[in-house]
Design a protein around this motif. Structure first.
Motif, PDB file in Angstrom:
ATOM      1  N   ARG A  65       0.826  -1.198   0.000  1.00 19.08           N
ATOM      2  CA  ARG A  65       0.000   0.000   0.000  1.00 19.08           C
ATOM      3  C   ARG A  65       0.869   1.260   0.000  1.00 19.08           C
ATOM      4  NH1 ARG A  65      -4.408   0.081   4.369  1.00 19.08           N
ATOM      5  NH2 ARG A  65      -2.834   1.483   5.088  1.00 19.08           N
ATOM      6  N   TRP A  99      -0.043   3.830  -1.355  1.00 18.76           N
ATOM      7  CA  TRP A  99      -1.023   4.909  -1.271  1.00 18.76           C
ATOM      8  C   TRP A  99      -1.548   5.076   0.138  1.00 18.76           C
ATOM      9  CZ3 TRP A  99      -5.288   2.640   0.642  1.00 18.76           C
ATOM     10  CH2 TRP A  99      -5.440   1.277   0.423  1.00 18.76           C
ATOM     11  N   ASN A 125      -6.065  11.769  -2.812  1.00 19.66           N
ATOM     12  CA  ASN A 125      -6.245  10.502  -3.504  1.00 19.66           C
ATOM     13  C   ASN A 125      -5.095  10.312  -4.482  1.00 19.66           C
ATOM     14  OD1 ASN A 125      -7.178   8.173  -4.584  1.00 19.66           O
ATOM     15  ND2 ASN A 125      -9.070   9.013  -5.407  1.00 19.66           N
ATOM     16  N   ARG A 126      -4.325   9.253  -4.299  1.00 19.07           N
ATOM     17  CA  ARG A 126      -3.181   8.990  -5.168  1.00 19.07           C
ATOM     18  C   ARG A 126      -3.427   7.798  -6.095  1.00 19.07           C
ATOM     19  NH1 ARG A 126      -0.590  10.038  -0.015  1.00 19.07           N
ATOM     20  NH2 ARG A 126       0.454  12.040  -0.149  1.00 19.07           N
ATOM     21  N   ARG A 127      -4.626   7.223  -6.009  1.00 24.30           N
ATOM     22  CA  ARG A 127      -4.922   6.069  -6.854  1.00 24.30           C
ATOM     23  C   ARG A 127      -5.128   6.499  -8.292  1.00 24.30           C
ATOM     24  NH1 ARG A 127      -9.776   3.531  -6.166  1.00 24.30           N
ATOM     25  NH2 ARG A 127     -10.666   5.508  -5.609  1.00 24.30           N
ATOM     26  N   TYR A 134      -7.414   6.367 -11.423  1.00 27.77           N
ATOM     27  CA  TYR A 134      -8.833   6.154 -11.668  1.00 27.77           C
ATOM     28  C   TYR A 134      -9.043   5.218 -12.853  1.00 27.77           C
ATOM     29  CZ  TYR A 134     -10.252  10.063  -8.683  1.00 27.77           C
ATOM     30  OH  TYR A 134     -10.489  10.890  -7.634  1.00 27.77           O
ATOM     31  N   SER A 135     -10.090   4.400 -12.770  1.00 30.63           N
ATOM     32  CA  SER A 135     -10.524   3.643 -13.938  1.00 30.63           C
ATOM     33  C   SER A 135     -11.336   4.598 -14.820  1.00 30.63           C
ATOM     34  CB  SER A 135     -11.374   2.444 -13.517  1.00 30.63           C
ATOM     35  OG  SER A 135     -12.606   2.888 -12.983  1.00 30.63           O
TER      36      SER A 135
END
Length: 140
Positions: free
Chosen positions: A49, A51, A80-82, A84-85
């Protein structure tokens, strides 16, 4: 690649947290003995993880008296560091547009309310014989 082939942990580009948590703490001979597949399996097991650093990370648990269950709570806040889809990007855009439109509508309604109160306070009657009753409501 056969499972017995060994790779250096430095050859695994996707494992910064795994290296920090585990491989750097092991003796070098042991760390070098893991194959790339084994390191990937350990990374998945530990949940790499990167993130997971939040500005606010508050977690706790509590029990309710006379019940045998314990409950937990988690409050996370941060950037938010994810990645995006495609669906998340579209939903994010729609939500941002909806929030912007809602903010503009709220500002417009508050502005009109303020202008109506100012008009009523100054005694200006644009439509004789009609009233929304807001000025009477504010005065009471």
């Amino acid at each position: 690649m056969p499972p017995t082939a060994s790779k250096s942990p430095a050859a695994v580009p996707d494992a910064p947290t795994l290296r920090q948590r585990l491989l750097d703490k092991l003796p070098p001979a042991l760390a070098d003995s893991y194959s790339e597949e084994q390191i990937e399996g350990i990374r998945i097991l530990l949940g790499d993880r990167t993130w997971g650093k939040h500005s606010i990370d508050s977690r706790g648990s509590f029990a309710i008296p006379f019940f045998r269950w314990r409950f937990y709570w988690v409050f996370l806040f941060g950037r938010n560091r994810r990645a995006y889809s495609r669906t998340e990007r579209h939903l994010s855009l729609v939500m941002m547009l909806a929030m912007g439109a809602g903010f503009i509508l709220l500002c417009l309604l508050l502005g009109l309310f303020g202008l109506y109160l100012l008009k009523s306070w100054l005694g200006i009657d644009l439509l004789p014989g009609s009233s929304l009753g807001l000025w009477d409501w504010v005065n009471s």
